[in-house]
Design a protein around this motif. Structure first.
Motif, PDB file in Angstrom:
ATOM      1  N   ALA A  22      -3.537 -12.250   1.565  1.00  0.00           N
ATOM      2  CA  ALA A  22      -4.162 -13.406   2.210  1.00  0.00           C
ATOM      3  C   ALA A  22      -5.546 -13.053   2.729  1.00  0.00           C
ATOM      4  CB  ALA A  22      -3.284 -13.909   3.342  1.00  0.00           C
ATOM      5  N   GLU A  23      -5.692 -11.853   3.254  1.00  0.00           N
ATOM      6  CA  GLU A  23      -6.999 -11.431   3.764  1.00  0.00           C
ATOM      7  C   GLU A  23      -8.018 -11.315   2.636  1.00  0.00           C
ATOM      8  OE1 GLU A  23      -8.947  -7.735   6.286  1.00  0.00           O
ATOM      9  OE2 GLU A  23      -6.790  -7.874   6.067  1.00  0.00           O
ATOM     10  N   VAL A  24      -7.615 -10.747   1.524  1.00  0.00           N
ATOM     11  CA  VAL A  24      -8.518 -10.617   0.377  1.00  0.00           C
ATOM     12  C   VAL A  24      -8.894 -11.996  -0.156  1.00  0.00           C
ATOM     13  CG1 VAL A  24      -8.656  -9.826  -2.023  1.00  0.00           C
ATOM     14  CG2 VAL A  24      -7.733  -8.321  -0.264  1.00  0.00           C
ATOM     15  N   THR A  25      -7.910 -12.900  -0.234  1.00  0.00           N
ATOM     16  CA  THR A  25      -8.185 -14.264  -0.691  1.00  0.00           C
ATOM     17  C   THR A  25      -9.168 -14.951   0.239  1.00  0.00           C
ATOM     18  OG1 THR A  25      -5.966 -14.401  -1.628  1.00  0.00           O
ATOM     19  CG2 THR A  25      -7.125 -16.474  -1.274  1.00  0.00           C
ATOM     20  N   ASN A  26      -8.983 -14.772   1.534  1.00  0.00           N
ATOM     21  CA  ASN A  26      -9.871 -15.372   2.524  1.00  0.00           C
ATOM     22  C   ASN A  26     -11.297 -14.852   2.362  1.00  0.00           C
ATOM     23  OD1 ASN A  26     -10.701 -16.865   4.699  1.00  0.00           O
ATOM     24  ND2 ASN A  26      -9.988 -15.400   6.207  1.00  0.00           N
ATOM     25  N   ILE A  27     -11.447 -13.565   2.184  1.00  0.00           N
ATOM     26  CA  ILE A  27     -12.782 -12.978   2.008  1.00  0.00           C
ATOM     27  C   ILE A  27     -13.444 -13.516   0.748  1.00  0.00           C
ATOM     28  CG2 ILE A  27     -14.001 -10.817   1.532  1.00  0.00           C
ATOM     29  CD1 ILE A  27     -11.935  -9.454   3.412  1.00  0.00           C
ATOM     30  N   ILE A  28     -12.681 -13.592  -0.335  1.00  0.00           N
ATOM     31  CA  ILE A  28     -13.233 -14.089  -1.603  1.00  0.00           C
ATOM     32  C   ILE A  28     -13.670 -15.548  -1.463  1.00  0.00           C
ATOM     33  CG2 ILE A  28     -12.631 -14.694  -3.983  1.00  0.00           C
ATOM     34  CD1 ILE A  28     -10.911 -12.128  -4.011  1.00  0.00           C
ATOM     35  N   LEU A  29     -12.838 -16.356  -0.805  1.00  0.00           N
ATOM     36  CA  LEU A  29     -13.193 -17.769  -0.635  1.00  0.00           C
ATOM     37  C   LEU A  29     -14.434 -17.939   0.222  1.00  0.00           C
ATOM     38  CD1 LEU A  29      -9.687 -19.438  -0.233  1.00  0.00           C
ATOM     39  CD2 LEU A  29     -11.231 -19.560  -2.187  1.00  0.00           C
ATOM     40  N   TRP A  30     -14.579 -17.148   1.277  1.00  0.00           N
ATOM     41  CA  TRP A  30     -15.772 -17.243   2.123  1.00  0.00           C
ATOM     42  C   TRP A  30     -17.020 -16.803   1.371  1.00  0.00           C
ATOM     43  CZ3 TRP A  30     -16.739 -20.096   6.039  1.00  0.00           C
ATOM     44  CH2 TRP A  30     -15.733 -20.479   6.901  1.00  0.00           C
ATOM     45  N   LEU A  31     -16.870 -15.844   0.461  1.00  0.00           N
ATOM     46  CA  LEU A  31     -18.020 -15.414  -0.337  1.00  0.00           C
ATOM     47  C   LEU A  31     -18.389 -16.454  -1.395  1.00  0.00           C
ATOM     48  CD1 LEU A  31     -17.217 -11.623  -0.801  1.00  0.00           C
ATOM     49  CD2 LEU A  31     -18.954 -12.643   0.671  1.00  0.00           C
ATOM     50  N   LEU A  32     -17.396 -17.182  -1.887  1.00  0.00           N
ATOM     51  CA  LEU A  32     -17.666 -18.199  -2.911  1.00  0.00           C
ATOM     52  C   LEU A  32     -18.189 -19.510  -2.316  1.00  0.00           C
ATOM     53  CD1 LEU A  32     -14.667 -17.792  -5.369  1.00  0.00           C
ATOM     54  CD2 LEU A  32     -17.052 -17.162  -5.738  1.00  0.00           C
ATOM     55  N   ALA A  86       0.392 -24.658   1.892  1.00  0.00           N
ATOM     56  CA  ALA A  86       1.745 -24.112   1.980  1.00  0.00           C
ATOM     57  C   ALA A  86       1.856 -22.797   1.221  1.00  0.00           C
ATOM     58  CB  ALA A  86       2.751 -25.127   1.444  1.00  0.00           C
ATOM     59  N   ILE A  87       1.250 -22.744   0.050  1.00  0.00           N
ATOM     60  CA  ILE A  87       1.282 -21.507  -0.744  1.00  0.00           C
ATOM     61  C   ILE A  87       0.550 -20.391  -0.012  1.00  0.00           C
ATOM     62  CG2 ILE A  87       0.423 -20.447  -2.869  1.00  0.00           C
ATOM     63  CD1 ILE A  87       1.020 -23.157  -4.241  1.00  0.00           C
ATOM     64  N   LEU A  88      -0.621 -20.697   0.534  1.00  0.00           N
ATOM     65  CA  LEU A  88      -1.360 -19.676   1.273  1.00  0.00           C
ATOM     66  C   LEU A  88      -0.611 -19.235   2.523  1.00  0.00           C
ATOM     67  CD1 LEU A  88      -5.032 -20.906   0.960  1.00  0.00           C
ATOM     68  CD2 LEU A  88      -3.990 -18.921  -0.127  1.00  0.00           C
ATOM     69  N   TYR A  89       0.096 -20.145   3.167  1.00  0.00           N
ATOM     70  CA  TYR A  89       0.877 -19.784   4.355  1.00  0.00           C
ATOM     71  C   TYR A  89       2.006 -18.821   3.991  1.00  0.00           C
ATOM     72  CZ  TYR A  89       3.800 -20.168   8.471  1.00  0.00           C
ATOM     73  OH  TYR A  89       4.550 -19.881   9.566  1.00  0.00           O
ATOM     74  N   VAL A  90       2.699 -19.112   2.901  1.00  0.00           N
ATOM     75  CA  VAL A  90       3.783 -18.227   2.459  1.00  0.00           C
ATOM     76  C   VAL A  90       3.233 -16.863   2.086  1.00  0.00           C
ATOM     77  CG1 VAL A  90       5.503 -17.871   0.648  1.00  0.00           C
ATOM     78  CG2 VAL A  90       5.291 -20.099   1.737  1.00  0.00           C
ATOM     79  N   ILE A  91       2.109 -16.834   1.388  1.00  0.00           N
ATOM     80  CA  ILE A  91       1.496 -15.556   1.023  1.00  0.00           C
ATOM     81  C   ILE A  91       1.080 -14.795   2.270  1.00  0.00           C
ATOM     82  CG2 ILE A  91      -0.517 -14.514  -0.087  1.00  0.00           C
ATOM     83  CD1 ILE A  91      -0.353 -16.718  -2.191  1.00  0.00           C
ATOM     84  N   ALA A  92       0.533 -15.500   3.258  1.00  0.00           N
ATOM     85  CA  ALA A  92       0.068 -14.844   4.475  1.00  0.00           C
ATOM     86  C   ALA A  92       1.221 -14.225   5.252  1.00  0.00           C
ATOM     87  CB  ALA A  92      -0.668 -15.839   5.361  1.00  0.00           C
ATOM     88  N   THR A  93       2.381 -14.851   5.212  1.00  0.00           N
ATOM     89  CA  THR A  93       3.515 -14.286   5.938  1.00  0.00           C
ATOM     90  C   THR A  93       4.192 -13.162   5.159  1.00  0.00           C
ATOM     91  OG1 THR A  93       4.972 -16.011   5.081  1.00  0.00           O
ATOM     92  CG2 THR A  93       3.968 -16.390   7.245  1.00  0.00           C
ATOM     93  N   LYS A  94       4.146 -13.231   3.847  1.00  0.00           N
ATOM     94  CA  LYS A  94       4.813 -12.211   3.021  1.00  0.00           C
ATOM     95  C   LYS A  94       3.903 -11.027   2.721  1.00  0.00           C
ATOM     96  CE  LYS A  94       8.529 -14.690   2.409  1.00  0.00           C
ATOM     97  NZ  LYS A  94       9.793 -14.359   2.985  1.00  0.00           N
ATOM     98  N   ALA A  95       2.631 -11.297   2.468  1.00  0.00           N
ATOM     99  CA  ALA A  95       1.692 -10.230   2.108  1.00  0.00           C
ATOM    100  C   ALA A  95       0.356 -10.500   2.791  1.00  0.00           C
ATOM    101  CB  ALA A  95       1.518 -10.177   0.594  1.00  0.00           C
ATOM    102  N   PRO A  96       0.206 -10.066   4.046  1.00  0.00           N
ATOM    103  CA  PRO A  96      -1.024 -10.371   4.787  1.00  0.00           C
ATOM    104  C   PRO A  96      -2.294  -9.807   4.143  1.00  0.00           C
ATOM    105  CG  PRO A  96       0.605  -9.289   6.207  1.00  0.00           C
ATOM    106  CD  PRO A  96       1.166  -9.354   4.837  1.00  0.00           C
ATOM    107  N   GLU A  97      -2.167  -8.686   3.453  1.00  0.00           N
ATOM    108  CA  GLU A  97      -3.346  -8.102   2.805  1.00  0.00           C
ATOM    109  C   GLU A  97      -3.861  -9.007   1.699  1.00  0.00           C
ATOM    110  OE1 GLU A  97      -0.397  -6.400   2.874  1.00  0.00           O
ATOM    111  OE2 GLU A  97      -0.777  -5.120   4.606  1.00  0.00           O
TER     112      GLU A  97
END
Length: 60
Positions: free
Chosen positions: A30-40, A17-28
Motif C-alpha cells: 500500500a505504501e509503494v502504491t501510494n508513493i507511485i500514485l503521488w508521483l503520477l 475497498a481493494i486498497l483498504y484490504v491491501i493496506a491491512t494485509k500488506a502495508p508495504e
C-alpha cells in the motif's frame, strides 16, 4: 458519458475497498502504491492541462 458518471462512484468505492484490504494485509504494498500514485498525479494533471490548452488553441 452518462454511463461513466453513473459507474464512477461504484468503481471508486471498489478501488477504495481493494486498497483498504491491501493496506491491512500488506502495508508495504500500500505504501509503494501510494508513493507511485503521488508521483503520477502531477504528470496526469500536467497532461490534462496541456490537452485542454491544445484543444483551446486549435479552436481559435
Amino acid at each position: 458519458m452518462l454511463a461513466l458518471r453513473l459507474l464512477g462512484f461504484p468503481i471508486a468505492v471498489a478501488a477504495f475497498a481493494i486498497l483498504y484490504v491491501i493496506a491491512t494485509k500488506a502495508p508495504e504494498a500500500a505504501e509503494v502504491t501510494n508513493i507511485i500514485l503521488w508521483l503520477l498525479l502531477p504528470v496526469t494533471l500536467t497532461a490534462k492541462l496541456g490537452h485542454k490548452l491544445l484543444n483551446r488553441k486549435q479552436e481559435n
